[in-house]
Design a protein around this motif. Structure first.
Motif, mmCIF file in Angstrom:
data_model
loop_
_atom_site.group_PDB
_atom_site.id
_atom_site.type_symbol
_atom_site.label_atom_id
_atom_site.label_comp_id
_atom_site.label_asym_id
_atom_site.label_seq_id
_atom_site.Cartn_x
_atom_site.Cartn_y
_atom_site.Cartn_z
ATOM 1 N N PHE A 44 0.828 -1.204 0.000
ATOM 2 C CA PHE A 44 0.000 0.000 0.000
ATOM 3 C C PHE A 44 0.864 1.255 0.000
ATOM 4 N N LEU A 45 1.867 1.250 0.862
ATOM 5 C CA LEU A 45 2.711 2.428 0.997
ATOM 6 C C LEU A 45 3.565 2.636 -0.251
ATOM 7 N N LEU A 46 4.071 1.545 -0.815
ATOM 8 C CA LEU A 46 4.964 1.686 -1.963
ATOM 9 C C LEU A 46 4.220 2.162 -3.203
ATOM 10 N N GLY A 47 2.883 1.988 -3.226
ATOM 11 C CA GLY A 47 2.111 2.558 -4.328
ATOM 12 C C GLY A 47 1.907 4.059 -4.147
ATOM 13 N N ARG A 48 2.526 4.646 -3.158
ATOM 14 C CA ARG A 48 2.428 6.077 -2.806
ATOM 15 C C ARG A 48 1.020 6.372 -2.300
ATOM 16 N N ILE A 49 0.947 6.954 -1.115
ATOM 17 C CA ILE A 49 -0.368 7.218 -0.547
ATOM 18 C C ILE A 49 -0.767 8.669 -0.804
ATOM 19 N N THR A 50 -2.031 8.853 -1.126
ATOM 20 C CA THR A 50 -2.551 10.207 -1.297
ATOM 21 C C THR A 50 -3.780 10.341 -0.410
ATOM 22 N N LYS A 51 -3.862 11.413 0.274
ATOM 23 C CA LYS A 51 -4.923 11.566 1.250
ATOM 24 C C LYS A 51 -6.254 11.882 0.558
ATOM 25 N N GLY A 52 -7.304 11.198 0.988
ATOM 26 C CA GLY A 52 -8.649 11.597 0.580
ATOM 27 C C GLY A 52 -9.153 11.022 -0.723
ATOM 28 N N SER A 53 -8.428 11.190 -1.815
ATOM 29 C CA SER A 53 -8.991 10.826 -3.116
ATOM 30 C C SER A 53 -9.067 9.309 -3.259
ATOM 31 N N THR A 54 -10.197 8.815 -3.804
ATOM 32 C CA THR A 54 -10.361 7.381 -4.005
ATOM 33 C C THR A 54 -10.215 7.051 -5.486
ATOM 34 N N PRO A 55 -9.885 5.806 -5.805
ATOM 35 C CA PRO A 55 -9.779 5.438 -7.232
ATOM 36 C C PRO A 55 -11.150 5.163 -7.826
ATOM 37 N N ILE A 56 -12.057 6.093 -7.678
ATOM 38 C CA ILE A 56 -13.410 5.920 -8.216
ATOM 39 C C ILE A 56 -13.725 7.117 -9.097
ATOM 40 N N ILE A 57 -14.108 6.833 -10.320
ATOM 41 C CA ILE A 57 -14.376 7.912 -11.263
ATOM 42 C C ILE A 57 -15.685 8.604 -10.899
ATOM 43 N N PHE A 64 -10.777 10.133 -14.913
ATOM 44 C CA PHE A 64 -10.466 10.915 -13.729
ATOM 45 C C PHE A 64 -10.190 12.369 -14.095
ATOM 46 N N LEU A 65 -10.740 13.265 -13.299
ATOM 47 C CA LEU A 65 -10.495 14.689 -13.539
ATOM 48 C C LEU A 65 -9.427 15.217 -12.583
ATOM 49 N N GLU A 66 -9.368 14.584 -11.406
ATOM 50 C CA GLU A 66 -8.380 15.048 -10.436
ATOM 51 C C GLU A 66 -7.505 13.872 -10.002
ATOM 52 N N ALA A 67 -6.598 14.148 -9.052
ATOM 53 C CA ALA A 67 -5.678 13.101 -8.566
ATOM 54 C C ALA A 67 -6.473 11.964 -7.944
ATOM 55 N N TYR A 68 -5.966 10.770 -8.038
ATOM 56 C CA TYR A 68 -6.661 9.609 -7.484
ATOM 57 C C TYR A 68 -5.638 8.678 -6.857
ATOM 58 N N ALA A 69 -6.100 7.889 -5.884
ATOM 59 C CA ALA A 69 -5.206 6.900 -5.263
ATOM 60 C C ALA A 69 -4.933 5.778 -6.262
ATOM 61 N N ASP A 70 -3.732 5.224 -6.163
ATOM 62 C CA ASP A 70 -3.335 4.197 -7.131
ATOM 63 C C ASP A 70 -4.186 2.943 -6.951
ATOM 64 N N PRO A 71 -4.932 2.521 -7.976
ATOM 65 C CA PRO A 71 -5.813 1.366 -7.795
ATOM 66 C C PRO A 71 -5.084 0.020 -7.822
ATOM 67 N N VAL A 72 -3.909 -0.046 -8.463
ATOM 68 C CA VAL A 72 -3.275 -1.359 -8.639
ATOM 69 C C VAL A 72 -2.875 -1.979 -7.304
ATOM 70 N N PRO A 73 -2.151 -1.254 -6.428
ATOM 71 C CA PRO A 73 -1.831 -1.866 -5.138
ATOM 72 C C PRO A 73 -3.077 -2.227 -4.356
ATOM 73 N N GLN A 74 -4.114 -1.425 -4.502
ATOM 74 C CA GLN A 74 -5.350 -1.736 -3.763
ATOM 75 C C GLN A 74 -5.944 -3.057 -4.215
ATOM 76 N N ALA A 75 -5.929 -3.262 -5.547
ATOM 77 C CA ALA A 75 -6.458 -4.533 -6.054
ATOM 78 C C ALA A 75 -5.611 -5.685 -5.541
ATOM 79 N N LEU A 76 -4.284 -5.479 -5.538
ATOM 80 C CA LEU A 76 -3.397 -6.534 -5.055
ATOM 81 C C LEU A 76 -3.689 -6.856 -3.589
ATOM 82 N N ILE A 77 -3.812 -5.811 -2.779
ATOM 83 C CA ILE A 77 -3.987 -6.034 -1.349
ATOM 84 C C ILE A 77 -5.332 -6.675 -1.073
ATOM 85 N N LEU A 78 -6.351 -6.242 -1.817
ATOM 86 C CA LEU A 78 -7.685 -6.783 -1.575
ATOM 87 C C LEU A 78 -7.665 -8.299 -1.700
#
Lengths: 119, 138, 767
Positions: A44-57, A64-78
């Motif tokens: 999770f951390l190595l995918g770089r963490i960004t506060k607040g924004s979710t990987p949901i369009i 995406f119009l604005e910055a978003y959290a990286d979805p790939v590590p999230q899929a891996l962790i899930l």
């Protein structure tokens, strides 16, 4: 925050390794769980963490119009979280079985299956 | 855990939690949720029911052994993967969608059925494990 | 030609399914296969003589330069005829010799496979395919030597020969790859045509080492010779076919085939000459100290292989001619002698030369075959062997200053070989009275006919030298590059060569008359065993075994903690050195200022959860702490934009805690198992590893990140997969197959849990 999380992950790993090195099988499982949590956090951390924004369009746009959290590590962790549940359950049952058959939970007493000689 | 409050609450909570899990499953493609979480929530509901009313009661409610959900879910996921191969001749796991969204459920496509398969497998796995273990402990 | 090579394999496959009917009386039918192939190769002779070679190309793995190219030139022709011709005799012989063996079909299958593999070796033009077939002969030989699986000696012999020839195979591969990369092709013909000078290359000594090592192990040259006498444990047809006439000559073939490429350098010639010379004298000398018929033959075979290596080492045209003729001479007489020895064994039940005498009148055809072979072996005119020996002497005499020395070695070897041939081929049949304990059984024609045919051929080839000459002519031009002018004759007039032949025969006969094999001599030789290559090799292999046991016991102790510590310490050492010494990780504490209160408290909850989980003496407390840890992780996931993760982690955490609570009282209680010292040791290792991970993370975070993949998924999630939750889209669409496999794994885990729990424990499982 990254620094704090990095230290926490280091602690998770350290405690996990320490528990794996114990001779009790229950502690072994706790150690595996701790390391598992550490690994999830690490990814999770190595995918770089960004506060607040979710990987949901957002509802009104196609991308995406604005910055978003990286979805790939999230899929891996899930998947990793769910798989580790299976692993833990299996390990617990396995240990229960070993305990029942051998009547010990000392891992060091499982070092040999039987007396054997190569030569 | 033979408490009246829990038992009463659990019998209301179970249908609620199952509905909630289906809701999570269906909205998974657009909002947080999906088969994994949905399945886990459903499993939690059944476990709660088990705590309140005992394993046998939950078994009776479920009617089938949760192990049967595993092959069902797996085949559903596999079939949804093969749908594009059989229908349009596209490669395995290509997404195929109906043109118009269905009310309440939203767009229907192979990914939804795949997620449903995941849901069934996760419910099956969690309940098989927990039922087996609590049966042993009883 | 591909069909010809593959026939043996097809035959072996057919036997798997249709072996039953070919096991009993009908087993003679199997001989149709080699006879058919023999006829096929005979039919090719005119074309080979006319054109020099027949080249057939079948593409296999062309992209890597590996093709099934077959080149039937003179040299290959000699070998192919030997393989199929002697193969035919052996197949016939086997049908009677192995009668009643329960696995006769398997035996024939091995023989067929061997024949095919051997044909592959001698016909292939591609070095890689040569290697493949070469290894096949090794493997089949293993099965044939160890055919009597219940005999410990057989198994050991099979292992020894597999070990040594397997080593040779590896050397061959090394040599081939070097040659291939230097020559940029694996085809021998292309190498010859392009005129590559291997001897100028820096790797030439290495190639030499590899190729000669391969040939020496296969052809039982000193000091790798000892597997051959051991291999005599195999049934006699195998000894006849593989260990005298064909397989051991594969090494000779290889040297022959490659000598135009590698042979224009003194180191090549000297090595071959030296080792060939040692082998031929060593082998011949040992025949005097053996009493077992097959052991005598084994050592005389080693000696003969030494002669061949020696001759190729001489490198002159006369020597090549002598070698080519001697290959045929030896194959004919040695196969005959082996068949004779096997027949004697079959009829009397013993191969001990001290007990065998007076068999002549009981088995006349066998006796005739034995005597004819012994005559050819002795080089008495007008046999084929006389021609061979003449050519050998002619070759050694033509060597200039060293001629005297070389000729003396050759004469001495031949004297001893003559003795060996007489002992096996003549001695058992001489005398009038049998050993009283020996009963002679009647032999079926299938046993004596093959030997007799080969024995007669030994003489026929001598009387009609043109037959051998016709075969040798294209072979010589193939390996030497020049056409063959002179004519083979039995009678040259009174020359030095004739004198040497006379001396050889006279001395050999005297030796036979006055030196008798005895058990004392065997015992005498056994005393010198401690310096023999076989014993030394066995010591080395035992040493390796001990080393590996030590290694295994040290690193494979069976203690989980030991493994983990080994891995950890190693990783900490390697990665830690790199991080500290090379990368100089800098820790930036200033960013701590931005940490908010709720972040800080979540982290503190996590840390206290960890501490309780590790140090609590109560199992329930430890599990509760794990739960708290998991929920704290949920909160972190929520903070940093991962709602899916938070939800999943939350439900899984709940289920895990429930699971633990359900089963916890069925699990063993904590006990004090380890002492303080090991705890401190483990603590140090664990903390160092944790620190290492932290440093690694900080180092990685300082590097730029590649987001290409995430951007692709994010940009296409809705456009391609109609989903807006990118995590879910990845799971069920982009990486759907991964998820499919994952739920399969989950299902397997559930089934595993179910079966582990439901499985009944038998009484015997509980100690």
């Amino acid at each position: 925050m990254e620094l704090l999380l990095a230290i926490t992950i280091g602690l998770l790993y350290a405690s996990g390794v320490y528990m794996v090195l114990r001779r009790s099988m229950v502690k072994l499982i706790i150690g595996i769980i701790l390391i598992g949590n550490g690994v999830n956090f690490l990814i999770f951390l190595l995918g770089r963490i960004t506060k607040g924004s979710t990987p949901i369009i957002s509802e009104n746009s196609d991308t995406f119009l604005e910055a978003y959290a990286d979805p790939v590590p999230q899929a891996l962790i899930l998947t990793a979280i769910v798989i580790s549940f299976g692993l833990q359950a299996f390990a617990i049952v396995l240990i229960k079985r070993v305990y029942k058959v051998l009547n010990t939970d000392d891992i060091d007493r499982l070092s040999h299956t039987e007396d054997y000689d190569i030569l | 855990m033979n408490s009246v409050i829990l038992r009463t609450a659990a019998s209301f909570l179970l249908p609620l939690l199952i509905m909630f899990s289906v809701f999570i499953l269906l909205r998974g493609h657009y909002l947080p949720g999906g088969g994994f979480v949905g399945g886990l929530v459903a499993a939690v509901g059944f476990v709660l029911h088990m705590f309140a009313n005992g394993l046998d009661e939950t078994r009776r409610l479920l009617m089938i052994h949760p192990g049967y959900l595993l092959p069902c879910g797996l085949s559903l996921a596999l079939l949804s993967g093969f749908t594009p191969v059989l229908i349009t001749g596209e490669p395995f796991m290509t997404g195929v969608w109906l043109d118009d969204p269905v009310p309440v459920i939203g767009s229907i496509g192979t990914a939804l059925f795949f997620d449903l398969g995941v849901y069934l497998v996760v419910v099956g796995v969690s309940l098989t494990i927990l039922f087996t273990i609590s049966e042993e402990v009883k | 030609m591909l069909t010809a090579v593959l026939t043996g394999f097809i035959f072996a496959c057919v036997l798997v399914f249709a072996g039953k009917p070919l096991k009993g009386r009908a087993s003679l039918i199997n001989a149709v296969v080699p006879i058919g192939l023999f006829v096929y190769f005979c039919a090719q002779i005119p074309q080979v003589i006319a054109e020099g070679a027949i080249y057939k190309s079948y593409s296999w793995v062309s992209s890597m330069g590996v093709d099934m190219n077959f080149n039937l030139d003179g040299l290959s022709m000699i070998f192919a005829l030997m393989i199929t011709g002697i193969g035919s005799m052996v197949f016939i012989y086997t049908s009677a010799y192995m009668k009643g063996s329960p696995q006769l079909d398997r035996f024939y299958g091995y023989l067929g496979m061997f024949m095919a593999a051997m044909l592959g070796v001698v016909l292939s033009d591609n070095l890689i395919t040569i290697f493949v077939f070469w290894e096949l002969t090794t493997i089949v030989s293993f099965f044939l030597i160890g055919y009597n699986t219940h005999d410990k000696g057989s198994r050991r012999a099979a292992m020894t020969s597999l070990g040594l020839t397997g080593l040779g195979g590896m050397l061959l591969l090394g040599g081939i790859i070097l040659m291939g990369s230097i020559g940029d092709t694996y085809s021998i013909q292309e190498m010859l045509n392009s005129g590559i000078a291997f001897s100028d290359n820096a790797y030439y000594p290495l190639i030499l080492f590899f190729i000669i090592g391969a040939a020496f192990t296969k052809s039982a040259q000193f000091p790798f010779h000892f597997w051959l006498p051991l291999a005599m444990k195999a049934p006699t047809p195998v000894s006849t076919y593989l260990h005298s006439a064909t397989m051991v000559k594969a090494g000779i073939y290889l040297i022959f085939r490659l000598s135009p490429l590698l042979g224009n350098d003194p180191s090549w010639n000297n090595t071959l000459m030296l080792f060939g010379g040692i082998t031929m004298l060593y082998g011949a000398w040992h025949t005097v100290f053996r009493t077992d018929l097959k052991a005598i033959l084994a050592y005389s075979t080693i000696s003969a292989l030494g002669i061949l290596t020696f001759l190729i080492g001489l490198g002159t045209k006369a020597a090549f001619l002598a070698a080519l003729i001697f290959i045929m001479v030896h194959a004919l007489y040695k196969a005959t002698l082996f068949l004779v020895a096997g027949s004697i064994d079959k009829a009397t039940g013993t191969r001990d030369i001290l007990r065998l005498r007076g068999l002549g009148k009981y088995m006349i055809p066998v006796a005739i075959a034995g005597i004819l072979a012994a005559i050819s072996n002795a080089g008495i005119p007008p046999s084929f062997g006389f021609l061979g020996k003449d050519l050998i002497y002619e070759a050694t005499l033509g060597m200039g200053e060293s001629a005297v020395f070389l000729t003396a070695a050759a004469v001495l070897t031949n004297i001893l070989l003559l003795y060996a041939g007489f002992v096996v081929g003549i001695k058992p049949f001489m005398g009038t009275r049998l050993d009283p304990e020996i009963k002679v059984k009647k032999l079926s024609p299938a046993i004596w006919v093959p030997g007799l045919i080969l024995g007669i051929l030994c003489i026929v080839f001598g009387i009609f030298p043109a037959v051998g000459e016709g075969l040798v002519r294209p072979a010589l031009s193939a390996v030497y590059g020049e056409p063959f002018e002179s004519h083979l004759k039995l009678w040259h007039g009174f020359t030095t060569i004739l004198l040497l032949s006379g001396i050889t025969i006279a001395c050999g006969v005297l030796l036979y008359l006055f030196v008798k094999p005895s058990n004392q001599k065997v015992a005498l030789m056994a005393k010198a065993d401690f310096i023999s290559p076989q014993v030394i090799t066995e010591q080395i292999s035992r040493g390796f075994l001990r080393l590996s046991i030590f290694w295994t016991r040290t690193f494979n102790s069976g203690y989980l903690g030991y493994y983990v510590i080994t891995v950890m310490v190693f990783v900490i050492g390697i990665v830690g050195y790199e991080l500290v010494a090379v990368l100089h990780v800098k820790v930036d504490f200033s960013q701590l200022k931005e940490v908010t209160f709720y972040e800080m408290s979540t982290i503190l909850i996590m840390i206290s959860g960890i501490v309780v989980a590790v140090f609590s003496q109560s199992r329930l407390a430890a599990i509760a702490a794990l739960g708290v840890l998991g929920y704290a992780m949920c909160i972190i996931f929520v903070f940093y934009g991962a709602p899916d993760l938070a939800m999943t982690q939350f439900s899984i955490d709940t289920l895990t805690v429930i699971l633990f609570v359900l089963i916890i009282f069925r699990l063993p209680k904590y006990k004090v198992l380890s002492n303080m010292r090991s705890r401190i040791r483990d603590g140090v290792v664990a903390l160092s590893f944790g620190t290492l991970i932290t440093l690694l993370i900080l180092e990685v975070l300082a590097q730029p990140v590649n987001r290409e993949l995430s951007e692709f998924y994010a940009d296409n999630a809705y456009l391609l997969a109609k989903g807006k939750n990118v995590v879910n889209v990845i799971l069920v669409d982009f990486r759907g197959i991964d998820t499919l496999v994952e739920i399969t794994v989950l299902a397997i885990a559930a089934i595993g849990v179910f079966s582990l729990m439901k499985l009944e424990i038998k009484k015997s499982e509980i100690d």
